[in-house]
Write a protein that holds these residues in place. Structure first.
Motif, short mmCIF file in Angstrom:
data_model
loop_
_atom_site.label_atom_id
_atom_site.label_comp_id
_atom_site.label_asym_id
_atom_site.label_seq_id
_atom_site.Cartn_x
_atom_site.Cartn_y
_atom_site.Cartn_z
N SER B 63 46.06 21.64 14.40
CA SER B 63 47.43 21.73 13.91
C SER B 63 48.03 23.09 14.26
O SER B 63 47.42 24.12 14.04
CB SER B 63 47.44 21.54 12.39
N GLY B 65 51.45 23.78 13.31
CA GLY B 65 52.77 23.78 12.67
C GLY B 65 52.76 24.51 11.34
O GLY B 65 53.58 24.26 10.47
N HIS B 66 51.81 25.45 11.20
CA HIS B 66 51.61 26.08 9.90
C HIS B 66 52.84 26.85 9.43
O HIS B 66 53.09 26.94 8.23
CB HIS B 66 50.41 27.01 9.96
N GLY B 103 53.14 18.45 3.32
CA GLY B 103 51.95 18.32 4.16
C GLY B 103 51.37 16.92 4.05
O GLY B 103 50.99 16.31 5.05
N GLY B 107 51.23 14.55 7.06
CA GLY B 107 49.86 14.29 7.51
C GLY B 107 49.54 12.82 7.59
O GLY B 107 48.85 12.37 8.51
N THR B 110 50.85 11.42 10.97
CA THR B 110 50.51 12.11 12.21
C THR B 110 49.01 12.32 12.41
O THR B 110 48.57 12.48 13.54
CB THR B 110 51.18 13.50 12.29
N THR B 122 52.39 18.41 15.49
CA THR B 122 52.55 19.35 14.38
C THR B 122 53.47 20.50 14.79
O THR B 122 54.27 20.98 13.98
CB THR B 122 51.20 19.92 13.94
N PHE B 205 44.53 18.55 5.17
CA PHE B 205 45.84 18.96 5.67
C PHE B 205 46.76 19.34 4.51
O PHE B 205 47.47 20.34 4.56
CB PHE B 205 46.45 17.80 6.47
#
Lengths: 298, 319, 389, 256
Positions: B63, B65-66, B103, B107, B110, B122, B205
């Motif tokens: 991931s 896209g934090h 999230g 999540g 995806t 993400t 996630f």
């Protein structure tokens, strides 16, 4: 808005979208090729595009070359840069975890961007108009000759690339390496050479895109590759990464979606829409529009 | 089993000592305001890298896209304190929950994707979150949400950080955590061992996103402002870099990565022109020589490092 | 080979740690015979070009002052910290300049959002900061309307500039239906657009389209097509020259030949190059500075700048230059290396002449300056009219 | 005899390819069944249908009277079927004991908060899991290597660990996909002994895929033979050995 003017706008936006999309496609071609061979998301690809634009700038302003020689110069110089980057930063990591190579690619991207800022300052520079733009006005629809040149170049390069990959010995070697690197090596293919060549080809494509786009937009700066690089990657994934016509298709779709969203909705949601479409497509067809679904064998 | 309790208590004691020492150093200004600020920043980055490590390192889901979840935490927290005038503690909780909820929602669909496709999805979602925020005038749009009180301080960051580290360490040493590790190692085998892979992927996630939200609340309440430009994909890359540099799947690694990169960045503030060039070269060289990260997926053990370190991670405890 | 690598990597890490630690320990005290001025500037990130220009401008001012023997008999040292074009990092940079480098005044950041975030730091440290280009009213005034004691600006604020252009559009261009195309990533541009809209509609005009773009965008044709469909008789594009250049160029290609106007972000020698000289005809912008301004002060500045950097100064360079001059002037007036006294002296600045005009600070620490409207004619800036506040 | 698994006329079609056609089989409690066939005969595909990796295009599979069609692999495991893989799929970076502990996760009762805050059932259950895993490792003679990384085990031990891990899910039916692949005759022999022993000790049923006939003949009680996706024979080893079609299918291979 009545039907007639709506249709008129729609067609104009379609033209705008295809012309923008052909730029994404041009960058995406190189992206997809490198990914296809070594499965590396080369985040530095957008910066090679920037590098190409600067090489073109040097060629036209300092060396005084005209359009075609400048284009060839930029492509050759970027090819060398691509080979060097691969040799120095990626080759030693060929057996490393893929995420580590990705971080290296991010590092290379930063290095190119800020190295260029150090050399050329962050100020944008104006790219000389090496050939004139003619604006065609057909039934109220506006098309610029440069747009046509960019779309044409993208198509020609796509065709050339497809030919190289499918019909030449080098292309066969590339496909073999992409399919199974170890097996290819056992069959006597020099994979180092093939990968170098892929980087050279991919980078020179990016440089061609850089020069063409700079002529079109007239302005270059060291961070110009960041967003187009990202968009081009999205385009490549959209069309099915590793597939050459997929990059073209993905690029055009991205461009048209952006134009339509800007034209009929709001340009601030343009990027969100582009990413949104990507995610939807991935959810329904995880390997992209032209990709083949490959199932892990159990 | 008493052993585990004892270890936990020892580590907690270590934390108290560390906290007391740091707090004294700050109080007597042996650590000046600049380094205090950077210590707080390091703390926030540790929370971010440890939480991303749960997703990328322990569960093996790629991931990037934090920053999106960081933004959600930063903004919802600021709405609680600035717009609604409610206390900071509540902002921390709400910011965490909102980011976690988002999230979860993201999540669920995806996480069916894997590898690079999940990464790009993400990444896109992170950008979508940012663009949406950019277009909400209620939170200031492109100008950002201003006038946020500075509620975060060293103590907050330290204890929230310890909380997050313990949470994730204990999670990994439990059955759900081991399910996550199994998914990383071999998703198909994990599923045939009776593990509902979707459930645990989404669980990891969600937890990771929630703690990114916590970090966001701390972030916006330290820097007075929540601004969309702070949450671009470049920030996501930063966090990812910390995790990978330290060693994917290593708690000690994630912490070290955050300390090292934030430290380098602060140190290089002396050389603004060269900062990014040196930073990028450092990154490349470190990756060339330690592609598996500084720690690989190993942990610092208590024997090596007596103070404050904890032997979290993969090994079975207390045998 | 493997061992070698291990040793190298350990050495590499060790070196980094060591440097980080030494950085930690070294609290550099301001030594006796120099005065330090800080620059909290955008050296990296999306707005790096603004920071670079500002750095050039400040350096020029300080070098000139040092050549004349410095200030209060001391040499001035200029320390730059990078704010990465980002609000949180601007806070960090501000903290570094004040706590580590012990500067007595800070110039920057240029971005309003970064200035708003960072000013909390210099306010609590009682060190003044002056933003060359942070035009948002909230930079110097907090949300309760109180002036922030230690924050100043060298540029004018959004309301004034937006209003000036609205008046000009109505009276001189005779515009009735205006389309606005705003840089949505910049609060400067959004402020301008907002105040332009307010003033223009109050005067009876109509806004027929409001569109936006983001910094670093390059293709505007879709948006321009949409604007064209709304039949405006003028387009207002508050934004920075890099995008504006492409917007003007592409608008003309699309057959949008109506007048276009903008704010001081248009002010750059690069604009005619990017947009093309012909395309730029029939465009106007409001500014407080023109490199072609014929005051002696400005002529000297432009000449010196061109000699030093081989390019014409843009508005960022000019205002940063003025900011530096204002700081040096305040130090001189205060006649002491005392940050509070310097702030007081700065607040009392009146009738100070800089390259961008005369500066008098009002109660909100905004300079009261007159604005000029400049027209582009065949690529050259032509002074059109001057509007006083 | 009690019926455990019933496969009723299942087919699996990939695009235009019929990998398995109209395959039927029954497995009763306590039986040790073999599924053989030359390479590419559809054995693994059949296996994947049984374990929920693929959903059959036609036909039904029931386990203890419950339908398996449409169930996800983890649900199938929960019903009481566990499997190993032809190409070993261990959690290779994890320790040997963690590999086994993970397979017990299905049966863990404690909640997430109990795990995080370490109270309530957490300690007792963790201890129980560890003990159970250790005793299972002991059975498979892996207890000495409990803390080693799975990827560092020798090949034969990795195979054993995979079986141990499958056993930890406490299955009623154990499916082994070519467990002897890559083993030498000595190891194969030991493995066969162990399979028989597991069946008797844990009182479960075993389905064994092999293409090495000799091995299957020795341990299995009944055998199904697949060729090109069709079941060409089934019966006790003696019948299979003398079946003409089977001999033809294996022509060139030694039938002992």
């Amino acid at each position: 808005m009545d039907m007639g003017s709506f249709l008129h706008q729609f067609v104009q936006q379609l033209i705008n979208g295809v012309s923008l999309g052909s730029i994404y496609a041009l960058i995406a071609l190189g992206y997809t090729m490198i990914y296809g061979i070594i499965k590396l998301i080369n985040f530095a690809h957008g910066d090679i595009y920037m590098l190409g634009a600067y090489f073109g700038f040097v060629a036209t302003t300092m060396l005084g070359l005209s359009f075609l020689p400048a284009l060839v110069f930029a492509m050759a110089a970027a090819a060398v840069a691509g080979i060097v980057i691969e040799r120095v930063a990626y080759r030693p990591m060929r057996n490393a975890p893929r995420i580590a190579i990705l971080i290296t690619a991010i590092g290379v991207s930063f290095f190119l961007e800020y190295g260029m800022i150090l050399i050329a300052t962050p100020q944008p520079r104006t790219f000389p108009a090496v050939f004139d733009a003619t604006v065609y006005n057909v039934a109220g629809l506006v098309i610029n000759s440069q747009q046509i040149v960019i779309l044409g170049s993208a198509l020609v390069l796509m065709a050339a690339l497809t030919y190289i990959v499918n019909h030449t010995k080098a292309g066969k070697a590339m496909r073999a390496v992409s399919f199974d690197m170890d097996a290819a090596q056992l069959m006597g293919i020099n994979i180092d050479k093939v990968i170098s060549m892929t980087f050279a080809l991919g980078s020179s494509l990016a440089a061609a895109a850089g020069v063409l786009v700079s002529i079109y937009y007239n302005s270059i700066d060291p961070l110009m590759g960041m967003m187009p690089g990202m968009k081009a990657f999205v385009a490549a994934v959209l069309g099915g990464i590793g597939i050459i016509p997929g990059a073209m298709l993905g690029g055009i779709i991205m461009g048209v979606v952006e134009a339509m969203v800007s034209g009929f909705f709001s340009s601030t949601f343009r990027d969100a829409a582009a990413f949104g479409i990507l995610i939807l497509i991935l959810l329904y067809k995880p390997s992209g529009l032209l990709g083949k679904n490959i199932r892990e064998k159990v | 089993m008493n052993n585990i309790r004892k270890q936990d208590i020892m580590s907690l004691l270590g934390c108290f000592v560390l906290f007391a020492v740091m707090q004294l150093l700050i109080m007597f200004e042996i650590i000046g305001p600049f380094w205090e600020l950077n210590i707080v920043l390091i703390g926030i980055n540790i929370i971010l890298s440890v939480s991303l490590n749960l997703i990328n390192g322990y569960t093996g889901q790629f991931s990037i896209g934090h920053a999106g979840f960081l933004a959600v935490g930063a903004y919802t927290g600021a709405i609680i304190t600035v717009k609604l005038g409610l206390p900071f503690e509540l902002a921390l909780i709400v910011g965490t929950l909102c980011a976690g909820l988002l999230g979860f929602l993201i999540g669920l669909p995806t996480l069916r994707l894997n590898g690079d496709y999940l990464a790009i999805a993400t990444l896109g979602l992170g950008e979508i979150i940012r663009i949406c925020i950019l277009n909400i005038e209620y939170v200031g749009g492109a100008s950002g949400l201003m006038g946020i009180p500075r509620e975060t301080n060293f103590a907050w960051v330290f204890w929230v950080g310890i909380f997050v580290i313990f949470f994730i360490k204990n999670f990994i040493n439990s059955a759900p955590g081991r399910s996550c590790l199994a998914i990383r190692e071999n998703e198909i085998a994990a599923e045939t061992m009776g593990i509902d892979t979707t459930k645990y992927k989404v669980m990891a996630f969600t937890i990771g996103a929630a703690f990114a939200g916590t970090a966001g609340v701390l972030f916006s309440h330290y820097f007075y402002i929540a601004h969309p430009a702070s949450f671009t994909f470049m920030r996501s890359f930063d966090i990812l870099t910390m995790v990978v540099l330290g060693g994917l799947g290593s708690m000690s690694g994630a912490i070290t990565g955050a300390v090292l990169l934030t430290g380098i960045s602060a140190f290089l503030a002396e050389y603004p022109e060269w900062r990014m060039v040196i930073y990028s070269i450092t990154l490349i060289v470190l990756m060339l020589y330690r592609p598996q990260g500084l720690f690989g997926n190993k942990e610092l053990s208590l024997k090596m490092f007596k103070l404050g370190g904890d032997n979290s991670g993969r090994t079975a405890e207390g045998k | 080979m493997k061992k070698m690598r291990k040793v190298l990597s350990v050495a590499c890490i060790g070196m980094l740690l060591a440097t980080a630690l030494t950085g930690c320990g070294g609290d550099k005290k301001g030594s006796g015979d120099t005065i330090k001025i800080g620059g909290n500037l955008e050296m990296t990130g999306g707005s790096a070009s603004y920071g670079k220009s500002a750095q050039n401008g400040i350096k020029l001012a300080i070098d000139a002052a040092n050549a004349k023997g410095g200030v209060l008999g001391k040499k001035i040292e200029f320390v730059v910290a990078d704010n990465k074009s980002e609000a949180a990092e601007a806070t960090n940079a501000m903290q570094k300049l004040i706590a580590q480098d012990k500067v007595i005044a800070v110039i920057g950041p240029n971005l309003s959002s970064a200035s708003i975030a960072a000013t909390s730091i210099n306010t609590s440290a009682k060190v003044l900061a002056i933003t060359p280009m942070g035009t948002n009213p909230n930079v110097t005034v907090d949300k309760d309307g109180k002036t922030k004691d230690f924050m100043f600006r060298a540029c004018f604020i959004d309301p004034f500039q937006g209003t000036v252009m609205a008046t000009f559009a109505k009276d001189k261009i005779n515009a009735k239906n205006v389309a606005i195309l705003v840089d949505n990533s910049s609060d400067y541009a959004k402020g301008l657009a907002q105040f332009f809209k307010e003033a223009f509609t109050k005067g009876g005009g109509k806004i027929v389209a409001e569109e936006s773009y983001l910094q670093k965008d390059t293709d505007f044709k879709a948006t321009l097509t949409k604007i064209k469909a709304s039949n405006p008789d003028m387009i207002y594009v508050p934004g920075y020259y890099q995008e504006v250049g492409m917007i003007v160029k592409q608008a003309r290609e699309m057959g949008l030949n109506v007048p276009m106007a903008g704010g001081d972000g248009w002010d750059s020698a690069k604009l005619p190059e990017i947009a093309g000289k012909a395309a730029l005809n029939n465009t106007y912008f409001s500014s407080l500075y023109s490199p072609d301004d014929d005051s002696q002060l400005n002529k000297d500045f432009v000449a010196a700048y061109q000699k030093a950097y081989n390019e014409k100064p843009d508005v960022f360079a000019a205002l940063a230059y003025d900011s530096a001059l204002l700081v040096i002037n305040a130090i001189k007036t205060a006649n002491a290396v005392d940050t509070v006294k310097i702030k007081d002296a700065m607040a009392k600045t009146a009738g100070f002449s800089g390259v961008s005009g005369n500066v008098t600070f009002n109660a909100q620490h905004n300079p009261v300056k007159s604005a000029v409207i400049i027209e582009y004619k065949d690529g050259a800036q032509v002074f059109k009219t001057k509007i006083n506040p | 005899m009690e019926e455990l698994l019933k496969v009723n006329n299942v087919s699996m079609v990939f695009g235009g390819l019929r990998a398995v056609s109209n395959f039927s089989m029954e497995i009763n409690k306590g039986e040790l069944i073999g599924l053989i066939g030359p390479n590419g005969a559809g054995k693994t595909t059949a296996f994947n249908m049984l374990t929920g990796v693929y959903e059959p295009t036609e036909g039904t599979i029931t386990f203890e009277g419950n339908l398996v069609n449409g169930k996800k692999p983890y649900q199938v495991t929960a019903m009481g079927m566990a499997r190993t893989f032809q190409n070993i799929r261990l959690f290779s970076e994890l320790s040997v004991i963690d590999n086994v502990k993970i397979a017990y996760n299905m049966h863990v009762q404690y909640s997430l908060p109990e795990a995080i805050w370490r109270f309530g059932r957490y300690f007792n259950e963790e201890e129980e899991i560890t003990n159970k895993a250790m005793s299972l490792l002991k059975i498979f003679k892996l207890d000495g290597k409990a803390d080693e990384q799975a990827k560092n085990l020798p090949y034969g031990e990795q195979r054993r660990l995979e079986i141990a891990r499958a056993m930890a899910t406490q299955p009623k039916l154990l499916l082994l996909d070519e467990p002897a692949a890559g083993m030498n005759p000595q190891e194969t022999h030991e493995l066969m002994e162990m399979i028989r022993w597991i069946r008797d000790e844990f009182k479960l049923s075993i389905l064994l895929i092999e293409h090495d006939m000799s091995l299957v003949m020795n341990v299995c009680e009944r055998i199904y033979v697949l060729e090109y996706g069709f079941c060409i024979a089934n019966g006790v080893p003696e019948e299979i050995k003398n079946n003409k079609r089977v001999i033809e299918a294996y022509l060139g291979e030694e039938v002992s």
